[in-house]
Design an enzyme around this catalytic site. Structure first.
Site, PDB file in Angstrom:
ATOM      1  N   HIS A  69      -2.130  -2.152  -9.817  1.00 22.37           N
ATOM      2  CA  HIS A  69      -3.144  -1.583  -8.929  1.00 22.37           C
ATOM      3  C   HIS A  69      -4.387  -2.461  -8.982  1.00 22.37           C
ATOM      4  O   HIS A  69      -4.716  -2.994 -10.030  1.00 22.37           O
ATOM      5  CB  HIS A  69      -3.504  -0.154  -9.356  1.00 22.37           C
ATOM      6  CG  HIS A  69      -4.151   0.624  -8.269  1.00 22.37           C
ATOM      7  ND1 HIS A  69      -5.502   0.573  -8.030  1.00 22.37           N
ATOM      8  CD2 HIS A  69      -3.626   1.454  -7.340  1.00 22.37           C
ATOM      9  CE1 HIS A  69      -5.770   1.341  -7.006  1.00 22.37           C
ATOM     10  NE2 HIS A  69      -4.657   1.882  -6.561  1.00 22.37           N
ATOM     11  N   ASP A 118       2.829   5.593  -6.588  1.00 21.48           N
ATOM     12  CA  ASP A 118       4.068   5.494  -5.816  1.00 21.48           C
ATOM     13  C   ASP A 118       5.313   5.394  -6.680  1.00 21.48           C
ATOM     14  O   ASP A 118       6.428   5.448  -6.163  1.00 21.48           O
ATOM     15  CB  ASP A 118       4.004   4.272  -4.885  1.00 21.48           C
ATOM     16  CG  ASP A 118       2.970   4.459  -3.798  1.00 21.48           C
ATOM     17  OD1 ASP A 118       2.901   5.572  -3.265  1.00 21.48           O
ATOM     18  OD2 ASP A 118       2.238   3.511  -3.489  1.00 21.48           O
ATOM     19  N   HIS A 151       0.873  -1.181   0.000  1.00 21.99           N
ATOM     20  CA  HIS A 151       0.000   0.000   0.000  1.00 21.99           C
ATOM     21  C   HIS A 151       0.909   1.229   0.000  1.00 21.99           C
ATOM     22  O   HIS A 151       1.760   1.368  -0.882  1.00 21.99           O
ATOM     23  CB  HIS A 151      -0.923  -0.103   1.218  1.00 21.99           C
ATOM     24  CG  HIS A 151      -2.087   0.835   1.264  1.00 21.99           C
ATOM     25  ND1 HIS A 151      -2.420   1.678   0.257  1.00 21.99           N
ATOM     26  CD2 HIS A 151      -3.018   1.060   2.250  1.00 21.99           C
ATOM     27  CE1 HIS A 151      -3.489   2.388   0.597  1.00 21.99           C
ATOM     28  NE2 HIS A 151      -3.874   2.036   1.801  1.00 21.99           N
TER      29      HIS A 151
HETATM   30  N1  CMC Z   1       5.147  -6.654 -10.333  1.00 23.41           N
HETATM   31  C1  CMC Z   1       5.065  -7.836 -10.971  1.00 23.41           C
HETATM   32  N2  CMC Z   1       3.918  -8.531 -11.110  1.00 23.41           N
HETATM   33  C2  CMC Z   1       2.823  -7.995 -10.577  1.00 23.41           C
HETATM   34  C3  CMC Z   1       2.832  -6.759  -9.905  1.00 23.41           C
HETATM   35  C4  CMC Z   1       4.053  -6.079  -9.787  1.00 23.41           C
HETATM   36  N3  CMC Z   1       4.120  -4.907  -9.155  1.00 23.41           N
HETATM   37  N4  CMC Z   1       1.572  -6.470  -9.457  1.00 23.41           N
HETATM   38  C5  CMC Z   1       0.807  -7.492  -9.841  1.00 23.41           C
HETATM   39  N5  CMC Z   1       1.558  -8.405 -10.522  1.00 23.41           N
HETATM   40  C6  CMC Z   1       1.077  -9.645 -11.131  1.00 23.41           C
HETATM   41  C7  CMC Z   1       0.743 -10.682 -10.080  1.00 23.41           C
HETATM   42  O1  CMC Z   1       1.868 -11.492  -9.785  1.00 23.41           O
HETATM   43  C8  CMC Z   1      -0.359 -11.437 -10.755  1.00 23.41           C
HETATM   44  O2  CMC Z   1       0.214 -12.285 -11.733  1.00 23.41           O
HETATM   45  P1  CMC Z   1      -0.423 -13.758 -12.025  1.00 23.41           P
HETATM   46  O3  CMC Z   1      -1.785 -13.472 -12.609  1.00 23.41           O
HETATM   47  O4  CMC Z   1       0.525 -14.394 -12.960  1.00 23.41           O
HETATM   48  O5  CMC Z   1      -0.497 -14.427 -10.696  1.00 23.41           O
HETATM   49  C9  CMC Z   1      -1.130 -10.351 -11.519  1.00 23.41           C
HETATM   50  O6  CMC Z   1      -0.166  -9.332 -11.779  1.00 23.41           O
HETATM   51  C10 CMC Z   1      -2.307  -9.774 -10.750  1.00 23.41           C
HETATM   52  O7  CMC Z   1      -1.798  -9.252  -9.515  1.00 23.41           O
HETATM   53  P2  CMC Z   1      -2.548  -9.348  -8.116  1.00 23.41           P
HETATM   54  O8  CMC Z   1      -1.512  -9.484  -7.040  1.00 23.41           O
HETATM   55  O9  CMC Z   1      -3.632 -10.376  -8.189  1.00 23.41           O
HETATM   56  O10 CMC Z   1      -3.225  -7.923  -8.067  1.00 23.41           O
HETATM   57  P3  CMC Z   1      -3.832  -7.225  -6.781  1.00 23.41           P
HETATM   58  O11 CMC Z   1      -4.936  -6.368  -7.259  1.00 23.41           O
HETATM   59  O12 CMC Z   1      -4.158  -8.197  -5.715  1.00 23.41           O
HETATM   60  O13 CMC Z   1      -2.612  -6.351  -6.216  1.00 23.41           O
HETATM   61  C11 CMC Z   1      -1.120  -4.581  -5.859  1.00 23.41           C
HETATM   62  C12 CMC Z   1      -2.484  -4.986  -6.429  1.00 23.41           C
HETATM   63  C13 CMC Z   1      -0.999  -3.053  -5.904  1.00 23.41           C
HETATM   64  C14 CMC Z   1      -1.024  -5.022  -4.386  1.00 23.41           C
HETATM   65  C15 CMC Z   1      -0.008  -5.234  -6.686  1.00 23.41           C
HETATM   66  O14 CMC Z   1      -0.074  -4.800  -8.032  1.00 23.41           O
HETATM   67  C16 CMC Z   1       1.379  -4.964  -6.113  1.00 23.41           C
HETATM   68  O15 CMC Z   1       1.816  -5.683  -5.224  1.00 23.41           O
HETATM   69  N6  CMC Z   1       2.109  -3.911  -6.625  1.00 23.41           N
HETATM   70  C17 CMC Z   1       3.400  -3.534  -6.064  1.00 23.41           C
HETATM   71  C18 CMC Z   1       3.204  -2.727  -4.796  1.00 23.41           C
HETATM   72  C19 CMC Z   1       2.701  -1.339  -5.084  1.00 23.41           C
HETATM   73  O16 CMC Z   1       3.215  -0.640  -5.950  1.00 23.41           O
HETATM   74  N7  CMC Z   1       1.722  -0.902  -4.286  1.00 23.41           N
HETATM   75  C20 CMC Z   1       1.156   0.461  -4.384  1.00 23.41           C
HETATM   76  C21 CMC Z   1      -0.247   0.441  -4.885  1.00 23.41           C
HETATM   77  S1  CMC Z   1      -0.871   2.047  -5.370  1.00 23.41           S
HETATM   78  C22 CMC Z   1      -0.892   3.051  -3.980  1.00 23.41           C
HETATM   79  C23 CMC Z   1      -1.548   2.475  -2.792  1.00 23.41           C
HETATM   80  O17 CMC Z   1      -2.611   1.868  -2.846  1.00 23.41           O
HETATM   81  O18 CMC Z   1      -1.006   2.655  -1.721  1.00 23.41           O
END
Ligand code: CMC
Length: 437
Positions: free
Chosen positions: A307, A363, A268
């Site tokens: 996201h 971010d 987050h």
């Molecule tokens: N790098 C590489 N792969 C990713 C990333 C990433 N940053 N984010 C998602 N994926 C992949 C994930 O591995 C999955 O792949 P597969 O379908 O093969 O398993 C697919 O994309 C879908 O991801 P998810 O984890 O199911 O998506 P989510 O909606 O649960 O997670 C998230 C959203 C923001 C937690 C995630 O994208 C992430 O961990 N990003 C990195 C951390 C980040 O930048 N967070 C800040 C978010 S924006 C500001 C805020 O809210 O604070």
């Protein structure tokens, strides 16, 4: 016109049901009538991580994740970032409309009036170790304010709620700056009521022996814009915590502290700090392709990318990129920007990211600006918490005024043991011989 309803056939009983649809949603409680018999609890939905569950109705923030749209109270984020100050946007988010000139003057005066913190709160901060993480200090100190303002527990009194809202928005930068000064061993700087919200924050952070701190106007404006971009984001993890804790009628200081705790996580708000660490680890532009291979093989996550809601470019990241140019005109260009731009270039062309609709989020570039402005990475998430306090409080207010809301209490699907008899201590771990038949 087609009927706004869902017809369900339960194959277990062959019964049919008609469930009304309102605003593109069905009520989960309407499913409870779907039973196999009188002893059946009724059908539930199973939705870990709230992937497809609306927990409230809200009139504050609108996001269209596919189109990359963000609006506060109907106003596009781009217009607000260009034309408003942060406190003007805070008023809009909290009260539903942009303030008139007298309303804004009064509002700014009220917030400015509440920037001081009690000397005992200052002493409380002194108890932290020199290397305590600023987010831990911030969340704990905000929780401690609950003890300074015991009347805040009367959450059904609108006047008292408004007072705590002003106190929290006013004091957040002061606490944030004090966590920073504490970690450096510097004396705390009292708020300066003649300065704007962001200039005063910068003064409390960086003023040394000079009689009056003069913030660079370009940097102060950039910080104001960053605060506007971070002010609310509908039902994100920390806002969900704010509403959930607030639903038990806990006071707003404790609820805000809980929301700040949620924000601190690397998935987050903590991601901005992680982005900087990632850029440091990569080191140079030529190492980007090798790093991307590690991301694609699942060894690493690309921090600042992806996201839950945006499946397009995060509109906030676009504005931040624009603000970065202005900041770099003052501070000089950061070498990290080249690494970040290369990461983005490869990601936007690569099938792995394209297929998963992974774009830079808020971010990705904010940390580079913050660092260029002189902030240390461990305070980045604190910089997110200051403006998001406005969103948390607006959502808390909305939740308390919503007659449909009750204490938040999700259901579960139990997967544990069926009933079994108590085992005395002396018999546990002793293998019981199977009787020979
Ligand atoms: N790098 C590489 N792969 C990713 C990333 C990433 N940053 N984010 C998602 N994926 C992949 C994930 O591995 C999955 O792949 P597969 O379908 O093969 O398993 C697919 O994309 C879908 O991801 P998810 O984890 O199911 O998506 P989510 O909606 O649960 O997670 C998230 C959203 C923001 C937690 C995630 O994208 C992430 O961990 N990003 C990195 C951390 C980040 O930048 N967070 C800040 C978010 S924006 C500001 C805020 O809210 O604070």
């Amino acid at each position: 016109m087609p009927k706004e309803a869902l017809s369900i056939l339960d194959e277990r009983t062959h019964a049919t049901y008609e469930i009304p649809i309102h605003n593109g949603a069905i009520r989960a409680m309407d499913l409870r009538q779907i039973k196999t018999g009188p002893d059946d609890f009724g059908l539930m939905t199973y939705d870990p991580a709230f992937m497809n569950t609306a927990s409230c109705r809200s009139a504050i923030t609108f996001i269209d994740g596919d189109k990359g749209i963000l609006r506060y109270r109907g106003y596009p984020i781009e217009q607000l970032a260009e034309r408003c100050t942060f406190l003007e946007v805070a008023y809009l988010i909290l009260f539903g409309d942009l303030p008139t000139a007298p309303q804004l003057k009064e509002w700014v005066g009220q917030i400015t009036h509440h920037t001081m913190i009690h000397e005992t709160t200052k002493k409380f901060l002194e108890g932290f170790r020199y290397d305590a993480h600023p987010m831990g200090m911030l969340a704990s100190t905000v929780a401690a304010l609950s003890t300074a303002y015991p009347e805040s527990r009367h959450v059904h009194d609108p006047e008292l709620r408004r007072l705590q809202i002003m106190r929290l928005i006013g004091k957040m930068p002061t606490i944030a700056a004090y966590t920073y000064r504490h970690s450096l061993g510097y004396p705390y700087v009292y708020p300066d009521n003649e300065l704007s919200y962001t200039e005063n924050f910068m003064s409390m952070l960086w003023k040394m022996a000079e009689p009056k701190y003069a913030a660079d106007p370009v940097l102060a404006r950039a910080l104001d814009i960053l605060f506007i971009l971070h002010a609310d984001h509908e039902q994100n993890c920390s806002t969900n915590v704010m509403r959930s804790v607030g639903s038990s009628h806990a006071d707003p200081y404790l609820a805000t502290a809980a929301a700040a705790a949620a924000l601190s996580g690397p998935l987050h708000g903590g991601a901005n700090e992680e982005v900087l660490r990632m850029l440091d680890e990569i080191g140079s532009k030529d190492k980007v392709p090798a790093y991307m291979e590690k991301v694609k093989s699942g060894q690493l996550k690309l921090m600042g990318f992806g996201h839950r809601v945006y499946k397009n470019y995060d509109p906030r990241a676009l504005i931040i990129k624009w603000a970065a140019d202005k900041v770099f005109e003052v501070t000089g260009r950061s070498a990290k920007l080249d690494i970040a731009l290369e990461l983005e270039r490869i990601a936007l062309e690569d099938d792995y990211f394209v297929k998963r609709k992974l774009y830079p989020n808020v971010d990705f570039y904010s940390g580079i600006i913050y660092q260029a402005m002189g902030f240390r990475p461990d305070i980045f998430t604190v910089l997110f918490a200051i403006p998001r306090t406005v969103g948390w409080l607006a959502q808390w207010e909305e939740m308390l005024g919503d007659s449909e809301q009750k204490i938040a209490r999700p259901r579960q699907v139990y997967t544990g043991q069926a009933v079994r008899d108590f085992m005395p201590l002396e018999k546990r771990g002793v293998e019981i011989a199977t009787p020979v038949v």
